[in-house]
Design a protein around this motif. Structure first.
Motif, PDB file in Angstrom:
ATOM      1  N   UNK A 164     -23.204  18.292   8.211  1.00  0.00           N
ATOM      2  CA  UNK A 164     -22.725  18.854   6.933  1.00  0.00           C
ATOM      3  C   UNK A 164     -21.703  19.375   7.222  1.00  0.00           C
ATOM      4  N   UNK A 165     -20.234  19.760   6.807  1.00  0.00           N
ATOM      5  CA  UNK A 165     -19.929  20.923   6.876  1.00  0.00           C
ATOM      6  C   UNK A 165     -20.416  22.359   6.322  1.00  0.00           C
ATOM      7  N   UNK A 166     -19.884  23.927   6.913  1.00  0.00           N
ATOM      8  CA  UNK A 166     -19.815  24.727   6.699  1.00  0.00           C
ATOM      9  C   UNK A 166     -18.796  25.883   6.351  1.00  0.00           C
ATOM     10  N   UNK A 167     -19.377  26.583   5.382  1.00  0.00           N
ATOM     11  CA  UNK A 167     -18.128  27.863   5.018  1.00  0.00           C
ATOM     12  C   UNK A 167     -18.830  28.626   5.973  1.00  0.00           C
ATOM     13  N   UNK A 168     -18.290  30.034   6.536  1.00  0.00           N
ATOM     14  CA  UNK A 168     -19.475  31.066   6.672  1.00  0.00           C
ATOM     15  C   UNK A 168     -18.841  32.617   5.504  1.00  0.00           C
ATOM     16  N   UNK A 169     -19.529  33.552   5.430  1.00  0.00           N
ATOM     17  CA  UNK A 169     -18.989  34.476   4.794  1.00  0.00           C
ATOM     18  C   UNK A 169     -19.322  35.391   5.627  1.00  0.00           C
ATOM     19  N   UNK A 170     -20.034  35.247   6.758  1.00  0.00           N
ATOM     20  CA  UNK A 170     -19.817  36.154   9.048  1.00  0.00           C
ATOM     21  C   UNK A 170     -18.014  36.979   8.701  1.00  0.00           C
ATOM     22  N   UNK A 171     -17.057  37.111   8.409  1.00  0.00           N
ATOM     23  CA  UNK A 171     -16.019  37.852   8.567  1.00  0.00           C
ATOM     24  C   UNK A 171     -15.937  38.480   7.113  1.00  0.00           C
ATOM     25  N   UNK A 172     -16.482  39.114   6.127  1.00  0.00           N
ATOM     26  CA  UNK A 172     -15.951  38.878   4.697  1.00  0.00           C
ATOM     27  C   UNK A 172     -16.633  40.514   3.858  1.00  0.00           C
ATOM     28  N   UNK A 173     -17.453  40.961   4.612  1.00  0.00           N
ATOM     29  CA  UNK A 173     -18.592  41.641   4.198  1.00  0.00           C
ATOM     30  C   UNK A 173     -17.888  43.188   4.362  1.00  0.00           C
ATOM     31  N   UNK A 174     -18.298  43.698   2.981  1.00  0.00           N
ATOM     32  CA  UNK A 174     -17.798  44.120   1.917  1.00  0.00           C
ATOM     33  C   UNK A 174     -17.553  45.757   2.692  1.00  0.00           C
ATOM     34  N   UNK A 175     -18.496  45.944   4.277  1.00  0.00           N
ATOM     35  CA  UNK A 175     -18.496  47.284   4.763  1.00  0.00           C
ATOM     36  C   UNK A 175     -17.721  47.618   5.986  1.00  0.00           C
ATOM     37  N   UNK A 176     -17.176  46.164   6.394  1.00  0.00           N
ATOM     38  CA  UNK A 176     -16.459  45.602   7.733  1.00  0.00           C
ATOM     39  C   UNK A 176     -14.957  46.725   8.003  1.00  0.00           C
ATOM     40  N   UNK A 177     -14.528  46.693   8.450  1.00  0.00           N
ATOM     41  CA  UNK A 177     -12.860  47.408   8.939  1.00  0.00           C
ATOM     42  C   UNK A 177     -12.187  45.783   8.682  1.00  0.00           C
ATOM     43  N   UNK A 178     -10.140  46.393   8.373  1.00  0.00           N
ATOM     44  CA  UNK A 178      -9.750  44.914   8.552  1.00  0.00           C
ATOM     45  C   UNK A 178      -9.908  44.737   9.813  1.00  0.00           C
ATOM     46  N   UNK A 179      -9.596  45.395  11.041  1.00  0.00           N
ATOM     47  CA  UNK A 179      -9.402  44.914  12.141  1.00  0.00           C
ATOM     48  C   UNK A 179     -10.620  43.584  12.319  1.00  0.00           C
ATOM     49  N   UNK A 180     -12.106  44.220  11.849  1.00  0.00           N
ATOM     50  CA  UNK A 180     -13.570  43.097  12.768  1.00  0.00           C
ATOM     51  C   UNK A 180     -13.133  41.704  11.478  1.00  0.00           C
ATOM     52  N   UNK A 236     -21.766  11.553  -0.875  1.00  0.00           N
ATOM     53  CA  UNK A 236     -20.415  12.597  -0.437  1.00  0.00           C
ATOM     54  C   UNK A 236     -20.842  13.990  -0.371  1.00  0.00           C
ATOM     55  N   UNK A 237     -19.624  14.311   0.564  1.00  0.00           N
ATOM     56  CA  UNK A 237     -19.114  15.517   1.836  1.00  0.00           C
ATOM     57  C   UNK A 237     -18.126  16.340   0.903  1.00  0.00           C
ATOM     58  N   UNK A 238     -17.525  15.273   0.030  1.00  0.00           N
ATOM     59  CA  UNK A 238     -16.257  15.684  -0.407  1.00  0.00           C
ATOM     60  C   UNK A 238     -16.252  17.066  -1.549  1.00  0.00           C
ATOM     61  N   UNK A 239     -15.773  18.320  -0.779  1.00  0.00           N
ATOM     62  CA  UNK A 239     -15.426  19.682  -1.436  1.00  0.00           C
ATOM     63  C   UNK A 239     -16.716  19.404  -1.221  1.00  0.00           C
ATOM     64  N   UNK A 240     -17.639  19.322  -0.254  1.00  0.00           N
ATOM     65  CA  UNK A 240     -18.666  20.286  -0.019  1.00  0.00           C
ATOM     66  C   UNK A 240     -18.934  20.991   1.148  1.00  0.00           C
ATOM     67  N   UNK A 241     -19.787  21.984   0.436  1.00  0.00           N
ATOM     68  CA  UNK A 241     -19.691  23.102   2.210  1.00  0.00           C
ATOM     69  C   UNK A 241     -21.327  24.081   1.806  1.00  0.00           C
ATOM     70  N   UNK A 242     -21.487  23.893   3.171  1.00  0.00           N
ATOM     71  CA  UNK A 242     -22.850  25.002   2.248  1.00  0.00           C
ATOM     72  C   UNK A 242     -22.377  25.634   3.211  1.00  0.00           C
ATOM     73  N   UNK A 243     -23.023  27.367   2.379  1.00  0.00           N
ATOM     74  CA  UNK A 243     -22.447  28.470   3.471  1.00  0.00           C
ATOM     75  C   UNK A 243     -23.219  28.689   4.587  1.00  0.00           C
ATOM     76  N   UNK A 244     -22.844  29.102   5.652  1.00  0.00           N
ATOM     77  CA  UNK A 244     -23.291  29.765   7.065  1.00  0.00           C
ATOM     78  C   UNK A 244     -23.275  31.466   6.856  1.00  0.00           C
ATOM     79  N   UNK A 245     -24.201  32.005   7.238  1.00  0.00           N
ATOM     80  CA  UNK A 245     -24.121  33.535   7.689  1.00  0.00           C
ATOM     81  C   UNK A 245     -24.885  33.273   9.194  1.00  0.00           C
ATOM     82  N   UNK A 246     -24.039  33.915  10.323  1.00  0.00           N
ATOM     83  CA  UNK A 246     -24.680  33.904  11.544  1.00  0.00           C
ATOM     84  C   UNK A 246     -25.916  35.668  11.239  1.00  0.00           C
TER      85      UNK A 246
END
Lengths: 437, 437
Positions: free
Chosen positions: A185-201, A375-385
């Motif tokens: 089932x399709x996932x999307x990820x929030x792992x890159x986007x935490x506010x405390x992370x640097x632009x490089x990270x 349907x799974x169309x336009x549906x994604x489950x959040x994923x955080x590692x």
């Protein structure tokens, strides 16, 4: 006859604030935590039911106290009876007229009900020998309807309509189950986007996400507009034009602010704006959605119950419904929410992350695909590692998708070593942290 | 400099279920209770601040735990500073990002915030040497605006609009204060109408209410339509055609049921229908109001915060706003709610009864009359004749009106003997009740 004889609670806390994991505009320093429950029985199978409320640190003890307040409704019950009809427990907990005053059906007391109800479903699926998503997908439509509390819903959804949706869901279910097992089932990820992370990270993690097969990422916004412009530019540059990039303000704004801020970020083509304002503000979300299109509006992780979801759908306030497995009153209420969404045609994209939310919520989306929305169309489950290693059967992600769990239960079970180490304040981690070892 | 040095909590419970006092369609057997807080200082004046959350029995311990979770935000603070600006405490409690996850701003955690904030205002009024209503009525409009959290409100009410309302409220305030002191503030009584009472008791108490000067009574409805027809007929016969008779369903109905049921009782000319459905259902209340006119719609005792009240007003869902002094985040949030109501012109008719709610809420309505809405027309405060004897300065009712309190403070202080006798489970009443004395 077997009975529920044990009701064990744990105050489990992880020191996540030290790495700024999970940091956003409203939650600068969360210590991801769980008010955790184990139901034990005297059955020979030795199976136990596990459930929890996710919190972000302080107050986890209050949440444990609320779960404890439900003990008398559960201990002593016939295991076969409640596993055949978890609605019995749901109705007993929701229907406690004195405890109801503390909500009704919202906040600490309602999340406690969710933890208990989910533990019963975990036990029921284990005893049935199937993962929860399959127990629900194979269930008789009449039985599923009997699990739903229609109070305050019938102006939007009647039991008859729910039955029709679930009967229609049976058409082609076997084929969809096979697809699910093959593709996940399709996932999307929030792992890159935490506010405390640097632009490089942020850039590095966003590129890694795309390389790993994710077709959507999410960035936290809302603290400072200049920062957000810079971060969104970096995110878009990292993923390219074809990967969806959602943004999430975690309730930071007033209605007018939300509209202005989202428009200021529109050049980076955000896919959805999540939690632009208070989760209680149905009319506010509707006003924002009308103003920021084509950017879509998503909310739900803090929506307190089915009644507010009903109104978000009635008011045309959301493009995506982000249910949470442990915020509302458990599986029974989430069945109601999935049915409301299915009737309205609004895609469900669950909130996850935290402690164990990925583990739980995958079951709800997979049931929804196999036997309800189809349907799974336009549906994604959040994923955080984060923190999956503490669970006995952690989620498995491959090529940007959740693999369907095959182990019986609701995937809710933490490792005994984790309960021992991270129990607050006397677990070995916390004792060592205070220099007591 | 004086500091807050004591933060004492009490789990106080009264065995009201034994007389069916307070029984209604959703709350058949309430044991009226309070999660009670005393703030002590090291100042020489010896004054203390008192606040509480009202509950109906089970779960009062959870509520006490939630108040305890706020201790660190309060103990050690400078007494002069917080009494000069209670908004400091309000902002610190609402702004705790980890505790916020347990709401946000709803349920157990938010009611705990209300108890603490109200205790600070009690202390502030005592130190100022005035009853709370007068402290608010005499306050500078800019200062009052500074006490309000406008987050999530600015699409309905801006600080500038609030300031204008409060400045206008100063016009003629001295005359209205004199009127208030001479005449009091109109009350209505729910005492005749509890669902557990016989028709004879209902009739007798309704007649006594009219004889005592009340111009409005209220009956509980919603459990059984045939019973309600009989009870409404008896109530109307007892009070005659000119006394207002409200009805209260305590959230019992779905939207469609509410409309049908109220129409079936229309022949008895109910003045308002209170809590026809879920307090979370803004759009449901709007639909009911449109359908049952000329019967009016009232709600608020379970409305969780200013954001839901904002929407009830935006959607034209209510004729009367029934704020509660101890459900939301305390005086600061109730200032916001009074301002929203004043802007929209919807009369505020507070919820009271329970434990100490009459004592608290009178201050808010009296401030509203003297210095904000400037009118008592169509405004009444609920009155229930229960448990007042446990307070140091109980409400005084004369000729169907609340007398204006003159003793400094928020009238929130319970007698020390009550705290001792009714503390649960170890107070002398409960020990004797278990045969332990």
């Amino acid at each position: 006859m077997s009975r529920i004889i044990g009701f064990e609670t744990y105050d489990v806390r992880f020191p996540t604030s030290r790495e700024l994991d999970g940091s956003d505009a409203m939650n600068p320093d969360p210590d991801y935590s769980a008010a955790y429950l184990v139901l034990r029985t005297d059955a020979e199978d030795g199976l136990s039911g596990h459930g929890f409320t996710f919190t972000i640190g302080r107050g986890n003890d209050v949440q444990v106290a609320a779960i404890e307040a439900l003990r008398e409704h559960v201990v002593g019950r016939d295991v076969d009876e409640v596993c055949a009809d978890p609605g019995i427990v749901n109705r007993a907990l929701i229907g406690d007229s004195q405890l109801r005053w503390l909500g009704p059906e919202k906040g600490v007391m309602h999340m406690a009900i969710g933890a208990v109800v989910n533990a019963v479903w975990d036990l029921a699926a284990k005893r049935a020998g199937v993962p929860l998503w399959k127990l629900l997908a194979d269930a008789d439509p009449e039985w599923l309807v009997s699990q739903v509390d229609f109070r305050y819903l019938t102006d939007a959804l009647t039991p008859e309509e729910a039955l029709e949706l679930l009967r229609r869901g049976k058409e082609g279910a076997a084929e969809r189950e096979a697809e699910l097992l093959a593709e996940g089932y399709p996932a999307y990820t929030t792992s890159p986007g935490w506010l405390g992370y640097s632009d490089e990270k942020l850039t590095r993690l966003a590129r890694e996400a795309v390389a790993a097969g994710f077709r959507q990422i999410k960035l936290k916004v809302g603290a400072d507009l200049a920062d957000d412009v810079r971060r969104c530019r970096a995110g878009r540059a990292a993923v390219g034009p074809d990967v969806r990039m959602a943004i999430d303000a975690n309730q930071r704004w007033n209605v007018g602010q939300a509209i202005e801020w989202v428009k200021a970020l529109a050049e980076f083509s955000p896919y959805w704006i999540e939690e632009p304002t208070s989760p209680d503000d149905v009319l506010g979300h509707a006003a924002i959605r009308a103003a920021v299109a084509p950017v879509k509006v998503a909310t739900g992780e803090h929506v307190q119950n089915r009644i507010v979801f009903k109104q978000l759908l009635q008011a045309g306030a959301i493009d995506f419904l982000q249910l949470d497995a442990a915020r509302v009153g458990g599986v029974n209420e989430n069945l109601a929410i999935l049915l409301l969404a299915a009737k309205s045609g609004v895609p469900v994209c669950p909130h996850a992350g935290g402690v164990g939310l990925c583990e739980l919520v995958q079951h709800l989306s997979m049931f929804d695909f196999v036997a309800l929305s189809r349907t799974r169309e336009d549906r994604v489950i959040e994923y955080v590692d984060h923190l999956h290693e503490h669970f006995r059967t952690p989620t498995v992600i491959a090529h940007g998708a959740y693999r369907a769990p095959t182990v019986p239960g609701f995937s809710a079970e933490m490792l005994p070593a984790t309960l021992k180490e991270y129990s607050f304040p006397d677990g070995s981690f916390w004792r060592a942290d205070r220099g007591e070892v």
